[in-house]
Design an enzyme around this catalytic site. Structure first.
Site, PDB file in Angstrom:
ATOM      1  N   GLY A  81      -9.743 -24.766  -2.775  1.00 12.94           N
ATOM      2  CA  GLY A  81     -11.061 -24.127  -2.739  1.00 12.94           C
ATOM      3  C   GLY A  81     -11.992 -24.634  -1.664  1.00 12.94           C
TER       4      GLY A  81
ATOM      5  N   ASP B 132       0.292  -7.787   1.615  1.00 12.55           N
ATOM      6  CA  ASP B 132       0.572  -6.353   1.588  1.00 12.55           C
ATOM      7  C   ASP B 132       2.073  -6.083   1.556  1.00 12.55           C
ATOM      8  OD1 ASP B 132      -0.037  -3.647   1.490  1.00 12.55           O
ATOM      9  OD2 ASP B 132      -0.021  -3.418   3.670  1.00 12.55           O
TER      10      ASP B 132
ATOM     11  N   GLY C  14     -12.201 -24.926   6.416  1.00 16.73           N
ATOM     12  CA  GLY C  14     -12.645 -25.806   7.485  1.00 16.73           C
ATOM     13  C   GLY C  14     -11.845 -25.593   8.742  1.00 16.73           C
TER      14      GLY C  14
ATOM     15  N   SER D   3       4.827   2.152   7.949  1.00 15.56           N
ATOM     16  CA  SER D   3       4.533   0.974   7.141  1.00 15.56           C
ATOM     17  C   SER D   3       5.707   0.614   6.241  1.00 15.56           C
ATOM     18  CB  SER D   3       3.302   1.219   6.275  1.00 15.56           C
ATOM     19  OG  SER D   3       2.148   1.365   7.071  1.00 15.56           O
TER      20      SER D   3
ATOM     21  N   HIS E  44       0.814  -1.216   0.000  1.00 14.73           N
ATOM     22  CA  HIS E  44       0.000   0.000   0.000  1.00 14.73           C
ATOM     23  C   HIS E  44       0.853   1.273   0.000  1.00 14.73           C
ATOM     24  CE1 HIS E  44       0.520  -0.260   4.502  1.00 14.73           C
ATOM     25  NE2 HIS E  44       0.539   1.056   4.376  1.00 14.73           N
TER      26      HIS E  44
END
Length: 359
Positions: free
Chosen positions: A271, A137, A274, A209, A107
């Site tokens: 995909g 990120d 659980g 950051s 970012h």
């Protein structure tokens, strides 16, 4: 007393004094330096000599933390607001290699048209984006320069709750600043780890950051990311004191190496989601709670309510470790999945697909 006796007494006194002085100098070496009595025996020890300090560790790590300035050109939509304007973003970065690879946050440099890196020795360098990974990120930059300071690194930092840490960055463009705290929670290091970062109470502010989180020896533990935010009753975003995050070093290093090698991070996925659960036989596995339509797991026949007992012969006793294993499996690989459905064992075969950003 005769004059001869006086001279004899004086000579004995001088000899005795010299002998005592020699013994003092032998057993009290501090007296050999200047005025020993005033500087050694009768004064308190220097405060600076005994105080706790992280100066040495920061001297090794802080020069490798850089200030990052990214500039983007934006054009506002609208009839009378179509003039381009320049937007600058502030952040930090960490020099990871001698040939100029730098880790920072995605970012910090997202949509940047130009990026400049200010090194602690005063140089300002132009940087290029090698690649980014929005899921963690992270972004990798490259600069061309000599004599760069490299952050101290070890393969396995072995971070623990309670470790003393320091965050190094450039908050509010004030220049390099150090804050100190402890590790409140240690994060995971697998490629399926998108949000389970190191938690610390070392203060992070705007501009931190992409900086470094180091231990008391100056070893890199993580890349500082963000502080925890909540919305109040008026829907205003507020920072929560004492809850700040950093991407664990091992995960950040793995992401960087993938980006340098492939231009992106390649993750496998089946995909399903659980959590851990034991079946009626007491065997621990992963209770499947959802299966994405059209995913490899769906195509293989996996259903919500199934309990995954093993994948390619590896017991699935931890959901997070299982997802890490799948994420680190090359797309196109076929995996045998042992499941328990209605207390009956079954074997399914699924082909790992690549996880794309936004999936």
């Amino acid at each position: 007393m005769t004059s001869r006796s006086i001279i004899h007494f004086f000579i004995k006194s001088v000899v005795l004094g010299a002998a005592v002085a020699a013994l003092l100098l032998l057993f009290l070496p501090d007296l050999r330096q200047g005025n020993g009595f005033t500087n050694g025996l009768f004064t308190e020890p220097s405060v600076s000599a005994s105080r706790e300090s992280y100066f040495a560790s920061l001297s090794r790590s802080a020069p490798a933390v850089v200030n990052i300035y990214s500039v983007s050109i934006e054009t506002d939509a609208g009839l009378f607001r179509n003039q381009p304007r320049e937007r600058a973003s502030l952040g930090s970065g960490v020099i990871m290699t001698e040939n100029g690879y730098i880790l920072t946050c995605h970012h910090v440099v997202e949509n940047a048209d130009s990026i400049y890196v200010a090194v602690q020795d005063g140089r300002v360098l132009e940087a290029q984006i090698v690649g980014n990974d929005p899921l963690t990120d992270l972004a990798v930059l490259k600069v061309t320069a000599e004599s760069l300071n490299i952050i101290p690194q070890v393969a396995e930092p072995d971070t623990h709750v309670g470790d003393v840490v320091m965050a190094i960055g450039n908050p509010f463009d004030l220049g390099q600043t150090i804050t100190q705290g402890i590790v409140s929670r240690a994060g995971r290091n697998g490629l399926s780890n998108y949000v389970d970062f190191i938690q610390t109470d070392a203060v992070l502010n705007q501009g931190n950051s992409g900086g470094a989180l180091v231990d008391s020896n100056g070893i890199l533990l993580g890349i500082t990311n963000a502080n925890f935010q909540v919305r109040d009753s008026r829907n205003r975003v507020r920072n929560v004191d004492g809850i700040n995050f950093a991407v664990p070093y091992e995960l950040a290093k793995r992401v960087m190496d993938e980006i340098i090698s492939n231009g992106r991070v390649i993750r496998g996925q089946l995909g399903f989601i659980g959590s851990e659960r034991r079946n009626l036989a007491g065997i621990l596995g992963i209770d499947v709670t959802a299966v994405a339509k059209g995913s490899p797991a769906d195509t293989a026949g996996l259903q919500p309510g199934d309990i995954i007992l093993s994948i390619d012969g590896v017991r699935t006793e931890s959901a997070s470790k299982t997802l890490d294993m799948i994420a680190e499996t090359e797309p196109g690989t076929k995996l045998e999945i042992e499941i328990s459905r209605n207390e009956k064992s079954m074997i399914l075969t699924a082909t790992v697909a690549e996880l794309r950003t936004g999936q």
